[in-house]
Scaffold this motif. Structure first.
Motif, PDB file in Angstrom:
ATOM      1  N   GLY A 134     -13.031   7.977   0.812  1.00 33.18           N
ATOM      2  CA  GLY A 134     -13.715   6.888   1.497  1.00 33.18           C
ATOM      3  C   GLY A 134     -12.727   6.089   2.324  1.00 33.18           C
ATOM      4  O   GLY A 134     -12.037   6.623   3.193  1.00 33.18           O
ATOM      5  N   THR A 135     -12.645   4.816   2.035  1.00 30.15           N
ATOM      6  CA  THR A 135     -11.708   3.937   2.747  1.00 30.15           C
ATOM      7  C   THR A 135     -10.418   3.719   1.976  1.00 30.15           C
ATOM      8  O   THR A 135      -9.536   2.997   2.442  1.00 30.15           O
ATOM      9  N   GLU A 136     -10.298   4.333   0.802  1.00 29.73           N
ATOM     10  CA  GLU A 136      -9.121   4.122  -0.042  1.00 29.73           C
ATOM     11  C   GLU A 136      -8.196   5.332   0.021  1.00 29.73           C
ATOM     12  O   GLU A 136      -8.647   6.483   0.060  1.00 29.73           O
ATOM     13  N   SER A 137      -6.897   5.037   0.012  1.00 27.98           N
ATOM     14  CA  SER A 137      -5.874   6.078   0.052  1.00 27.98           C
ATOM     15  C   SER A 137      -5.050   6.016  -1.230  1.00 27.98           C
ATOM     16  O   SER A 137      -4.699   4.927  -1.707  1.00 27.98           O
ATOM     17  N   PHE A 138      -4.734   7.193  -1.788  1.00 30.19           N
ATOM     18  CA  PHE A 138      -3.970   7.280  -3.029  1.00 30.19           C
ATOM     19  C   PHE A 138      -2.819   8.263  -2.849  1.00 30.19           C
ATOM     20  O   PHE A 138      -2.918   9.223  -2.079  1.00 30.19           O
ATOM     21  N   VAL A 139      -1.746   8.020  -3.588  1.00 33.82           N
ATOM     22  CA  VAL A 139      -0.663   8.983  -3.728  1.00 33.82           C
ATOM     23  C   VAL A 139      -0.799   9.565  -5.127  1.00 33.82           C
ATOM     24  O   VAL A 139      -0.730   8.823  -6.120  1.00 33.82           O
ATOM     25  N   LEU A 146      -2.109   6.599  -7.473  1.00 34.50           N
ATOM     26  CA  LEU A 146      -1.750   5.196  -7.234  1.00 34.50           C
ATOM     27  C   LEU A 146      -2.138   4.802  -5.822  1.00 34.50           C
ATOM     28  O   LEU A 146      -1.896   5.550  -4.866  1.00 34.50           O
ATOM     29  N   ALA A 147      -2.719   3.605  -5.701  1.00 34.55           N
ATOM     30  CA  ALA A 147      -3.110   3.104  -4.385  1.00 34.55           C
ATOM     31  C   ALA A 147      -2.152   2.041  -3.867  1.00 34.55           C
ATOM     32  O   ALA A 147      -1.867   1.979  -2.668  1.00 34.55           O
ATOM     33  N   ALA A 148      -1.654   1.176  -4.754  1.00 35.32           N
ATOM     34  CA  ALA A 148      -0.819   0.070  -4.289  1.00 35.32           C
ATOM     35  C   ALA A 148       0.029  -0.454  -5.439  1.00 35.32           C
ATOM     36  O   ALA A 148      -0.261  -0.222  -6.619  1.00 35.32           O
ATOM     37  N   ILE A 149       1.073  -1.170  -5.065  1.00 35.36           N
ATOM     38  CA  ILE A 149       1.948  -1.879  -6.004  1.00 35.36           C
ATOM     39  C   ILE A 149       1.826  -3.367  -5.703  1.00 35.36           C
ATOM     40  O   ILE A 149       1.879  -3.787  -4.539  1.00 35.36           O
ATOM     41  N   ILE A 150       1.655  -4.156  -6.752  1.00 34.83           N
ATOM     42  CA  ILE A 150       1.473  -5.599  -6.595  1.00 34.83           C
ATOM     43  C   ILE A 150       2.641  -6.317  -7.258  1.00 34.83           C
ATOM     44  O   ILE A 150       2.953  -6.068  -8.427  1.00 34.83           O
ATOM     45  N   GLN A 209       0.843  -1.191   0.000  1.00 32.65           N
ATOM     46  CA  GLN A 209       0.000   0.000   0.000  1.00 32.65           C
ATOM     47  C   GLN A 209       0.885   1.250   0.000  1.00 32.65           C
ATOM     48  O   GLN A 209       1.915   1.300   0.668  1.00 32.65           O
ATOM     49  N   LEU A 210       0.461   2.254  -0.751  1.00 38.75           N
ATOM     50  CA  LEU A 210       1.209   3.506  -0.844  1.00 38.75           C
ATOM     51  C   LEU A 210       0.565   4.572   0.040  1.00 38.75           C
ATOM     52  O   LEU A 210      -0.665   4.573   0.209  1.00 38.75           O
ATOM     53  N   PRO A 211       1.379   5.483   0.611  1.00 38.36           N
ATOM     54  CA  PRO A 211       2.832   5.598   0.450  1.00 38.36           C
ATOM     55  C   PRO A 211       3.595   4.562   1.271  1.00 38.36           C
ATOM     56  O   PRO A 211       3.085   4.039   2.257  1.00 38.36           O
ATOM     57  N   ASP A 212       4.829   4.286   0.833  1.00 36.29           N
ATOM     58  CA  ASP A 212       5.700   3.329   1.505  1.00 36.29           C
ATOM     59  C   ASP A 212       7.121   3.869   1.453  1.00 36.29           C
ATOM     60  O   ASP A 212       7.534   4.441   0.436  1.00 36.29           O
ATOM     61  N   SER A 213       7.859   3.695   2.535  1.00 39.13           N
ATOM     62  CA  SER A 213       9.211   4.258   2.618  1.00 39.13           C
ATOM     63  C   SER A 213      10.171   3.624   1.620  1.00 39.13           C
ATOM     64  O   SER A 213      11.216   4.203   1.309  1.00 39.13           O
TER      65      SER A 213
END
Length: 228
Positions: free
Chosen positions: A84-89, A178-182, A66-70
């Motif tokens: 809502g419940t989703e976070s984006f960068v 962007l919300a996440a990297i898979i 999940q983003l952000p990530d160090s």
């Protein structure tokens, strides 16, 4: 008076019939040894030794990040949005980008597409940043849609197992959120090759057993043992 038939026939030489199974079994053993040697050389190339999480804590590993990530480097004017419940960068500046290193064979992202989104470019280098001989894969994706929605996109697949460097760049003055990297890891680890390798070793053992029996028969050891 009885006539004794003195005609004698030469005894048939069955050396060839005894030696042929031996050479056939020897050929099978040599072929299996050659196949196993080639197999192990390929196995060493496709199961690259990956640094542990202790030695390389900055690597993204198989799973969802999940983003952000160090561990992800953001270059430019990025902000965190919560819907809502989703976070984006997100960013709206052309040229803004993010870079990260990951270990796996497939890469994807969770992104918000829609009428405000534009094009992004993706570069994946197979190897570390200091590896000058690495191969690079690049692509351009258009995220513009008629309505806003969250999508999961594949950026690269069938990558060589190991460490890779990825860069995602915003090409337009449009929104990139962007919300996440898979990251996926296929093939997983070396134990996935144990079943075929075990079957190969079993086949080699059976061939060696057949070779030994053929050798005993060709040398006549079995025949001598039964006569004694």
């Amino acid at each position: 008076m009885q006539l004794q038939d003195s005609t004698s026939f030469p005894e048939r030489d069955d050396t060839h019939s005894r030696s042929w199974p031996f050479w056939s079994a020897t050929l099978r053993v040599l072929l299996l040894l050659g196949m196993l040697t080639w197999w192990l050389s390929v196995l060493a190339r496709v199961t690259t030794n990956v640094p542990s999480s202790v030695d390389a804590p900055s690597l993204l590993r198989p799973g969802v990040t999940q983003l952000p990530d160090s561990r992800v480097e953001f270059v430019g004017d990025w902000v965190v949005q919560t819907i809502g419940t989703e976070s984006f960068v997100a960013t709206r500046v052309a040229g803004d980008r993010l870079r990260f290193e990951f270990v796996g064979t497939e890469l994807g992202i969770v992104v918000r597409a829609g009428p405000d989104a534009g094009s992004i470019s993706v570069r994946i280098r197979e190897g570390t940043r200091n590896d000058s001989a690495s191969r690079e894969v690049s692509t351009v994706l258009n995220l513009e849609r008629s309505s806003a929605r969250v999508e999961t996109l594949t950026l690269g697949k069938s990558l060589a197992p190991g460490v890779h460097v990825a860069e995602i760049r915003n090409e337009d003055s449009a929104e990139l959120a962007l919300a996440a990297i898979i990251v996926h890891g296929r093939p997983g680890i070396w134990w996935a090759w144990l079943p075929p390798l075990g079957l190969g070793l079993l086949g080699l053992g059976a061939s060696l057993h057949a070779w030994w029996n053929a050798l005993v028969t060709a040398l006549g050891w079995w025949k001598l043992g039964t006569e004694s």
